[in-house]
Enzyme design. Structure first.
Site, PDB file in Angstrom:
ATOM      1  CE  LYS A 267      -3.583   2.290   2.671  1.00 62.01           C
ATOM      2  NZ  LYS A 267      -4.456   2.257   3.825  1.00 62.01           N
TER       3      LYS A 267
ATOM      4  CD  GLU B  49       9.404  -5.839   7.089  1.00 62.25           C
ATOM      5  OE1 GLU B  49       9.131  -4.729   6.568  1.00 62.25           O
ATOM      6  OE2 GLU B  49       9.198  -6.105   8.292  1.00 62.25           O
TER       7      GLU B  49
ATOM      8  N   GLY C 109      -4.730  -1.830   5.110  1.00 66.09           N
ATOM      9  CA  GLY C 109      -3.893  -2.937   4.632  1.00 66.09           C
ATOM     10  C   GLY C 109      -4.476  -4.301   4.969  1.00 66.09           C
ATOM     11  NE  ARG C 110      -5.967  -3.787  11.220  1.00 62.59           N
ATOM     12  CZ  ARG C 110      -5.306  -2.642  11.327  1.00 62.59           C
ATOM     13  NH1 ARG C 110      -4.172  -2.471  10.669  1.00 62.59           N
ATOM     14  NH2 ARG C 110      -5.757  -1.658  12.089  1.00 62.59           N
TER      15      ARG C 110
ATOM     16  CD  GLU D 257      -1.256  -4.185  11.680  1.00 63.65           C
ATOM     17  OE1 GLU D 257      -1.941  -4.126  10.643  1.00 63.65           O
ATOM     18  OE2 GLU D 257      -0.032  -4.366  11.649  1.00 63.65           O
TER      19      GLU D 257
ATOM     20  CG  HIS E 250      -2.569 -35.350  18.597  1.00 62.22           C
ATOM     21  ND1 HIS E 250      -2.760 -36.543  19.258  1.00 62.22           N
ATOM     22  CD2 HIS E 250      -3.547 -35.268  17.663  1.00 62.22           C
ATOM     23  CE1 HIS E 250      -3.807 -37.173  18.718  1.00 62.22           C
ATOM     24  NE2 HIS E 250      -4.307 -36.408  17.754  1.00 62.22           N
TER      25      HIS E 250
ATOM     26  CE  LYS F  37       5.795  -0.558   9.329  1.00 62.27           C
ATOM     27  NZ  LYS F  37       4.736  -0.025   8.480  1.00 62.27           N
TER      28      LYS F  37
HETATM   29  O1  F6P Z   1       2.595  -3.919   9.979  1.00 61.85           O
HETATM   30  C1  F6P Z   1       2.174  -2.629   9.701  1.00 61.85           C
HETATM   31  C2  F6P Z   1       1.629  -2.512   8.334  1.00 61.85           C
HETATM   32  O2  F6P Z   1       1.468  -1.149   8.096  1.00 61.85           O
HETATM   33  C3  F6P Z   1       0.321  -3.275   8.125  1.00 61.85           C
HETATM   34  O3  F6P Z   1      -0.768  -2.616   8.615  1.00 61.85           O
HETATM   35  C4  F6P Z   1       0.341  -3.458   6.653  1.00 61.85           C
HETATM   36  O4  F6P Z   1      -0.585  -4.417   6.246  1.00 61.85           O
HETATM   37  C5  F6P Z   1       1.776  -3.846   6.431  1.00 61.85           C
HETATM   38  O5  F6P Z   1       2.497  -3.031   7.332  1.00 61.85           O
HETATM   39  C6  F6P Z   1       2.290  -3.688   5.046  1.00 61.85           C
HETATM   40  O6  F6P Z   1       2.192  -2.368   4.595  1.00 61.85           O
HETATM   41  P1  F6P Z   1       2.336  -1.997   3.074  1.00 61.85           P
HETATM   42  O7  F6P Z   1       1.234  -2.662   2.323  1.00 61.85           O
HETATM   43  O8  F6P Z   1       2.249  -0.508   3.024  1.00 61.85           O
HETATM   44  O9  F6P Z   1       3.673  -2.495   2.589  1.00 61.85           O
END
Ligand code: F6P
Length: 529
Positions: free
Chosen positions: A203, A209, A264-265, A350, A381, A492
């Site tokens: 987003k 990452e 995002g979620r 979250e 189990h 972050k």
């Molecule tokens: O973990 C924080 C967060 O902002 C989430 O809410 C989101 O889904 C994720 O990082 C990834 O964000 P982006 O889609 O901006 O890379």
């Protein structure tokens, strides 16, 4: 909304629930007795919508406590809050944003950009899955690697995995999220750059990452293609940040939009769902949206007393408020739903992991429980021992499909179902063995069971939307913002400073002794000192 008041704890319903919950926690009270007292308890404490049944009868719920929970929802102005969300009000106040993931799956959506994007996704899916889209050497695409994290990974990964039986068979879809280089390396080890397409799903397009993995994937491709022009044939981006994607080299019809009114979620229904559409085809993706939309209609239109997300949320609010509940186990009796607990962890934790309310005050009750689980029967189990005989209060959501995914598997599937039903029964009834306390299973442990006719795109869409709305209802009652995640930002920010220190490019003396010690030792073991 409760925001008009101070807190749910100031409602008259809350005061009554406090008294009622004391009676329900009396040592003589048994959930099983509620069944003895009422022959039609199952009928009265279960609810069906489409092919999905919620059995919430094995809970600490009487007619009175349930009615009082409904009163609580009314005192917290839940109906107005639901309308505010569907009406596009800026209910995500800390970010001044509307929350309109429901518009992504509404066939009559007021947002033309949603329909345009679905049409663009359809064109891409058709081109890629038919083989018309070629890689740099003229070969068709065989593998798609989605690079994203959090909401840009968990939802699409869950659904693609869950619906593998609906695979279009055209491409294999993979998901890389972790900044640990092993994740990308292992995924790429068996792939051919000539036939691999990457989707950079972010987003913000600034997530560390995804940025790192995207850069490494780009290099992996260029090592093989030896030509920057190959980028256009091997990368698609989904983002709100057009300029950053363009800078990466992704533009034109390879760049799909996202909007700030989609959290995002809550984004798997948008172009973030492209890997799902590639995996199962556009018709199945639309069926997923239709199932979610049907749940949206139910949530918006059903009376509170017969509203599935509302009932699930209220039970959870009850346990968090009065039963010393700190976690809920979600146990899908379905290997296909292997990734559901991880998906729900982000959705629920979250969204609800907040200690201040919308006005910035400390919340006055437990909010936001820990969500965890793994598929049954495996869980039986490992951690079920604690559920049966441990000291913690852990309500369980059981999720099961009545039908096997594959013809011929009916008998084994029946074992799966039998185990699911056996667990909720054992949790409720327990078992007493005279003079052998170690064998005593106390029972009286609550659970919901979601029984679904079959696993298909439509039903899965409904199931996921059910949990989305459950979370929303919890947030309304607790008067917290379910749509921001400011706590995540701090880590972050700090990781950048730590990276510089580990790289030897920033001093370490401002850190505490523990952090400094760890940096120094890592640098020593890196051979950097
Ligand atoms: O973990 C924080 C967060 O902002 C989430 O809410 C989101 O889904 C994720 O990082 C990834 O964000 P982006 O889609 O901006 O890379």
């Amino acid at each position: 909304m409760c925001s008009l008041m101070n807190s749910p704890t100031q409602t008259s319903a809350w005061t009554r629930l406090a008294t009622l919950s004391e009676d329900l926690q009396d040592e003589d009270f048994r959930i099983s007795h509620l069944f003895d007292e009422s022959a039609n308890r199952f009928e009265r404490f279960s609810l069906a919508h489409d092919s999905l049944l919620l059995d919430y009868s094995k809970n600490f719920l009487t007619d009175e406590s349930l009615a009082t929970l409904i009163d609580l929802a009314r005192e917290c102005h839940l109906p107005a809050a639901i309308e505010a969300m569907f009406g596009g009000e800026k209910i995500n106040r800390s970010e001044d944003r509307a929350v309109l993931h429901v518009a992504l799956r509404d066939p009559d959506t007021p947002k033309q950009e949603v329909l345009d994007t679905l049409a663009r996704m359809e064109t891409l899916v058709e081109a890629i899955n038919s083989g018309e889209w070629k890689g740099y050497s003229g070969k068709r695409i065989a593998n798609v690697v989605n690079i994203g994290i959090g909401g840009s990974d968990l939802g699409p990964a869950l659904v693609s995995d869950a619906l593998s039986a609906f695979s279009s068979g055209s491409v294999d879809v993979h998901f890389v999220s972790n900044v640990d280089p092993v994740h990308l390396r292992n995924t790429l080890s068996s792939l051919n750059p000539e036939t691999t397409l990457f989707i950079i799903a972010s987003k913000s397009f600034t997530t560390l990452e995804t940025h790192q993995n995207g850069k490494a994937a780009r290099q992996w491709l260029l090592n093989s293609a030896q030509n920057e022009e190959a980028i256009a044939r091997h990368f698609i981006a989904v983002t709100t940040n057009e300029s950053a994607a363009t800078e990466f080299g992704i533009l034109g019809d390879k760049l799909l939009p996202l909007w700030d009114w989609v959290g995002g979620r809550y984004s798997l229904w948008s172009a973030i769902g492209l890997p799902i559409a590639l995996a199962i085809g556009m018709d199945n993706f639309r069926a997923l949206l239709a199932g979610a939309h049907a749940m949206d209609r139910h949530f918006q239109e059903a009376d509170l007393e017969e509203n599935m997300p509302v009932l699930m949320a209220l039970v959870s609010v009850f346990y968090n408020g009065f039963f010393d509940c700190h976690s809920t186990a979600v146990v899908p009796y379905s290997q296909q739903l292997n990734r559901l607990p991880a998906y729900l962890q982000q959705l629920c934790m979250e969204s609800l992991g907040k200690a201040v309310d919308i006005q910035g005050r400390q919340v006055a009750t437990n909010s936001g429980e820990v969500i965890w689980g793994t598929p049954g029967t495996n869980g039986q189990h490992s951690y079920f021992q604690l559920l049966h005989q441990g000291t913690q209060f852990v309500p369980v959501d059981f999720i099961a499909f009545a039908n096997a995914a594959t013809v011929g598997d009916e008998e084994q599937h029946r074992h799966l179902l039998a185990n699911c039903f056996a667990q909720s029964l054992a949790l409720m009834n327990g078992h007493t063995v005279a003079h052998e306390p170690h064998k005593h299973v106390p029972g009286n442990r609550p659970s919901n069971t979601l029984l679904i006719e079959a696993l298909n795109p439509y039903n899965l869409g409904s199931l996921i939307a059910l949990y989305e709305h459950k979370v929303f209802v919890q947030s309304v009652i607790w008067n917290i913002n379910a749509f921001d995640q400011w706590g995540v930002q701090l880590g972050k920010l700090l990781s950048g400073r730590l990276f510089d220190a580990l790289s030897g490019e920033a001093p370490t003396q401002d850190f505490d002794a523990s952090t400094r010690g760890l940096i120094d030792l890592a640098r020593k073991w890196n051979g950097r000192k």
